[in-house]
Design a protein around this motif. Structure first.
Motif: not given
Length: 208
Positions: A11, A14, A70, A73
């Protein structure tokens, strides 16, 4: 399920990658602390014992869904890199992935099997075919031409809100408009649109 500490690290990564040092005035360190509270302070009671969730996040939590996206991702970076190099398409909606491939099927299986080793908590179940559903779209490779149409799951029942039910009238109009709009958007040929239009008509007749 999400490994909690790793998910929190991703997180923050990101946010860094996308140029954030603060979000609405809140520092990333504070965001991590707050995210940890949401993710890690979940308990339940069973047989008069209190259990704390140690893996993943609370079901139904909007934050858990965002964090899962996320997390994916981060996981999909290698996939996206390989697809970009070969000029192929890669798309994902939450945990559903659609991708194109023009090399051999054996090479594709090797890539997908390798992807299953990238993280112990993420395992792909894949299907390779010239015609595949992705969410509610059926995509078909017809001699190199991509065709699309509306996909209905085999177990789906043709039910909509019955016309005799005590709903506001605009609900019934919306059902028809939404179904026709989806048919128009998803149908790459007039034949596919006409087929879906007949399906809609039969569904409406079936529901009175």
């Amino acid at each position: 399920m999400l490994p909690q500490e790793e998910a929190l690290d991703i997180l923050i990564e990101f946010l860094h990658v996308h140029g954030y040092t603060k979000v609405k005035g809140i520092s990333l360190d504070t965001i991590r602390i707050l995210a940890a509270i949401v993710l890690q302070e979940n308990v339940c009671v069973y047989n008069n014992k209190i259990y704390k969730q140690m893996l993943g996040g609370a079901m139904g939590s909007s934050f858990t869904l965002t964090l899962a996206n996320i997390f994916m991702w981060k996981w999909q970076k290698e996939f996206v890199r390989r697809q970009d190099i070969s000029g192929e398409f890669y798309g994902r909606y939450i945990d559903d992935i659609f991708m194109t491939w023009n090399k051999s099927e054996n090479e594709l299986r090797k890539l997908l099997d390798a992807a299953n080793s990238w993280h112990p908590n993420i395992k792909l179940e894949y299907k390779i075919s010239k015609s595949l559903p992705f969410l509610d779209v059926l995509l078909t490779n017809s001699n190199g031409i991509l065709l699309t149409s509306v996909y209905h799951k085999p177990a789906a029942e043709p039910y909509v809100v019955p016309f005799i039910s005590d709903h506001p009238r605009h609900v019934f109009i919306n059902v028809i408009q939404t179904s026709l709009a989806r048919a128009a958007r998803y149908s790459s040929t007039l034949e596919a649109f006409n087929h879906e239009q007949r399906y809609i008509q039969l569904t409406l007749l079936y529901n009175g």
